[in-house]
Design a protein around this motif. Structure first.
Motif, PDB file in Angstrom:
ATOM      1  N   LEU A  51       0.756  -1.203  -0.027  1.00  0.00           N
ATOM      2  CA  LEU A  51       0.055   0.069  -0.011  1.00  0.00           C
ATOM      3  C   LEU A  51       0.951   1.304   0.065  1.00  0.00           C
ATOM      4  CD1 LEU A  51      -2.705  -1.402   2.439  1.00  0.00           C
ATOM      5  CD2 LEU A  51      -2.869  -0.907  -0.080  1.00  0.00           C
ATOM      6  N   VAL A  52       1.958   1.286   0.762  1.00  0.00           N
ATOM      7  CA  VAL A  52       3.037   2.348   0.708  1.00  0.00           C
ATOM      8  C   VAL A  52       3.298   2.719  -1.027  1.00  0.00           C
ATOM      9  CG1 VAL A  52       4.999   3.187   1.343  1.00  0.00           C
ATOM     10  CG2 VAL A  52       3.789   2.185   3.022  1.00  0.00           C
ATOM     11  N   GLY A  53       3.687   1.389  -1.608  1.00  0.00           N
ATOM     12  CA  GLY A  53       4.005   1.516  -3.000  1.00  0.00           C
ATOM     13  C   GLY A  53       2.916   2.044  -3.789  1.00  0.00           C
ATOM     14  N   ASN A  58      -1.291   6.679   5.776  1.00  0.00           N
ATOM     15  CA  ASN A  58      -1.520   5.816   6.805  1.00  0.00           C
ATOM     16  C   ASN A  58      -2.932   5.620   7.250  1.00  0.00           C
ATOM     17  OD1 ASN A  58       1.305   5.989   6.755  1.00  0.00           O
ATOM     18  ND2 ASN A  58       1.475   7.315   8.850  1.00  0.00           N
ATOM     19  N   ASP A  59      -3.744   6.694   7.124  1.00  0.00           N
ATOM     20  CA  ASP A  59      -5.279   6.688   7.578  1.00  0.00           C
ATOM     21  C   ASP A  59      -5.730   5.598   6.361  1.00  0.00           C
ATOM     22  OD1 ASP A  59      -5.156   8.339   9.483  1.00  0.00           O
ATOM     23  OD2 ASP A  59      -5.622  10.267   8.362  1.00  0.00           O
ATOM     24  N   ALA A  62      -4.361   2.287   7.373  1.00  0.00           N
ATOM     25  CA  ALA A  62      -5.404   1.587   8.497  1.00  0.00           C
ATOM     26  C   ALA A  62      -6.818   1.212   8.401  1.00  0.00           C
ATOM     27  CB  ALA A  62      -5.437   2.727   9.607  1.00  0.00           C
ATOM     28  N   ALA A  63      -7.489   1.948   7.316  1.00  0.00           N
ATOM     29  CA  ALA A  63      -8.986   1.737   7.115  1.00  0.00           C
ATOM     30  C   ALA A  63      -8.900   0.275   6.447  1.00  0.00           C
ATOM     31  CB  ALA A  63      -9.539   2.768   6.204  1.00  0.00           C
ATOM     32  N   ARG A  64      -8.022   0.252   5.227  1.00  0.00           N
ATOM     33  CA  ARG A  64      -8.064  -0.939   4.492  1.00  0.00           C
ATOM     34  C   ARG A  64      -7.548  -2.160   5.182  1.00  0.00           C
ATOM     35  NH1 ARG A  64      -5.314   0.715  -1.459  1.00  0.00           N
ATOM     36  NH2 ARG A  64      -6.611   2.504  -1.827  1.00  0.00           N
ATOM     37  N   LEU A  65      -6.786  -2.122   6.037  1.00  0.00           N
ATOM     38  CA  LEU A  65      -6.395  -3.248   6.685  1.00  0.00           C
ATOM     39  C   LEU A  65      -6.966  -3.500   7.970  1.00  0.00           C
ATOM     40  CD1 LEU A  65      -2.409  -3.063   6.200  1.00  0.00           C
ATOM     41  CD2 LEU A  65      -4.166  -4.290   4.600  1.00  0.00           C
ATOM     42  N   VAL A  69      -4.059   3.801  13.189  1.00  0.00           N
ATOM     43  CA  VAL A  69      -3.137   4.241  12.661  1.00  0.00           C
ATOM     44  C   VAL A  69      -1.698   4.144  13.374  1.00  0.00           C
ATOM     45  CG1 VAL A  69      -2.223   6.733  11.846  1.00  0.00           C
ATOM     46  CG2 VAL A  69      -4.691   6.099  11.608  1.00  0.00           C
ATOM     47  N   THR A  70      -1.886   3.912  14.562  1.00  0.00           N
ATOM     48  CA  THR A  70      -0.507   3.821  15.498  1.00  0.00           C
ATOM     49  C   THR A  70       0.024   2.632  14.947  1.00  0.00           C
ATOM     50  OG1 THR A  70      -1.438   5.099  17.305  1.00  0.00           O
ATOM     51  CG2 THR A  70       0.675   3.747  17.700  1.00  0.00           C
ATOM     52  N   ALA A  71      -0.627   1.331  14.829  1.00  0.00           N
ATOM     53  CA  ALA A  71      -0.240   0.258  14.254  1.00  0.00           C
ATOM     54  C   ALA A  71       0.552   0.282  12.975  1.00  0.00           C
ATOM     55  CB  ALA A  71      -1.336  -0.966  14.270  1.00  0.00           C
ATOM     56  N   VAL A  72      -0.209   1.065  12.193  1.00  0.00           N
ATOM     57  CA  VAL A  72       0.374   1.296  10.834  1.00  0.00           C
ATOM     58  C   VAL A  72       1.802   2.137  10.968  1.00  0.00           C
ATOM     59  CG1 VAL A  72       0.262   2.554   8.665  1.00  0.00           C
ATOM     60  CG2 VAL A  72      -1.670   1.308   9.770  1.00  0.00           C
ATOM     61  N   LYS A  73       1.866   2.988  11.659  1.00  0.00           N
ATOM     62  CA  LYS A  73       3.130   3.770  11.945  1.00  0.00           C
ATOM     63  C   LYS A  73       4.253   2.654  12.377  1.00  0.00           C
ATOM     64  CE  LYS A  73       1.120   8.284  12.364  1.00  0.00           C
ATOM     65  NZ  LYS A  73       0.896   9.248  13.304  1.00  0.00           N
TER      66      LYS A  73
END
Length: 100
Positions: A51-53, A58-59, A62-65, A69-73
């Motif tokens: 997803l970064v690619g 980040n938001d 987080a929503a897709r997975l 947001v903290t977990a994504v970071k």
């Protein structure tokens, strides 16, 4: 074109998806500086990296997975540490090169 700045703590500098894609294309047209060893990632890290690619924020990651947001970071920090990428654009380029 606006840049959305993040904090040093979460090591993020977000670009619009179109700008990020242009930066990735330019980076892919340049030879890689070094050949890195394969990086063994967890399935969740691979999801976040993909997803970064794509230039996803980040938001949105987080929503897709279905994560906070903290977990994504935290995943991003681990991905940067494990891949040797020191910023989000390099991580996005790494992600695209990995899928080629």
């Amino acid at each position: 074109m606006s840049l959305i700045g993040g904090g040093v703590m979460d090591r993020e500098l977000l670009f619009s998806p179109s700008l990020l894609q242009r930066l990735i294309r330019r980076a892919l047209d340049t030879p890689a500086e070094t050949v890195s060893a394969p990086v063994d990632l967890t399935p969740r890290e691979r999801d976040v990296l993909g997803l970064v690619g794509e230039g996803v924020s980040n938001d949105e990651i987080a929503a897709r997975l279905h994560l906070g947001v903290t977990a994504v970071k935290k995943h991003l920090v681990r991905l940067m540490d494990r891949t040797g990428c020191d910023n989000r654009v390099r991580l996005a380029v790494f992600a695209v090169r990995r899928t080629r």
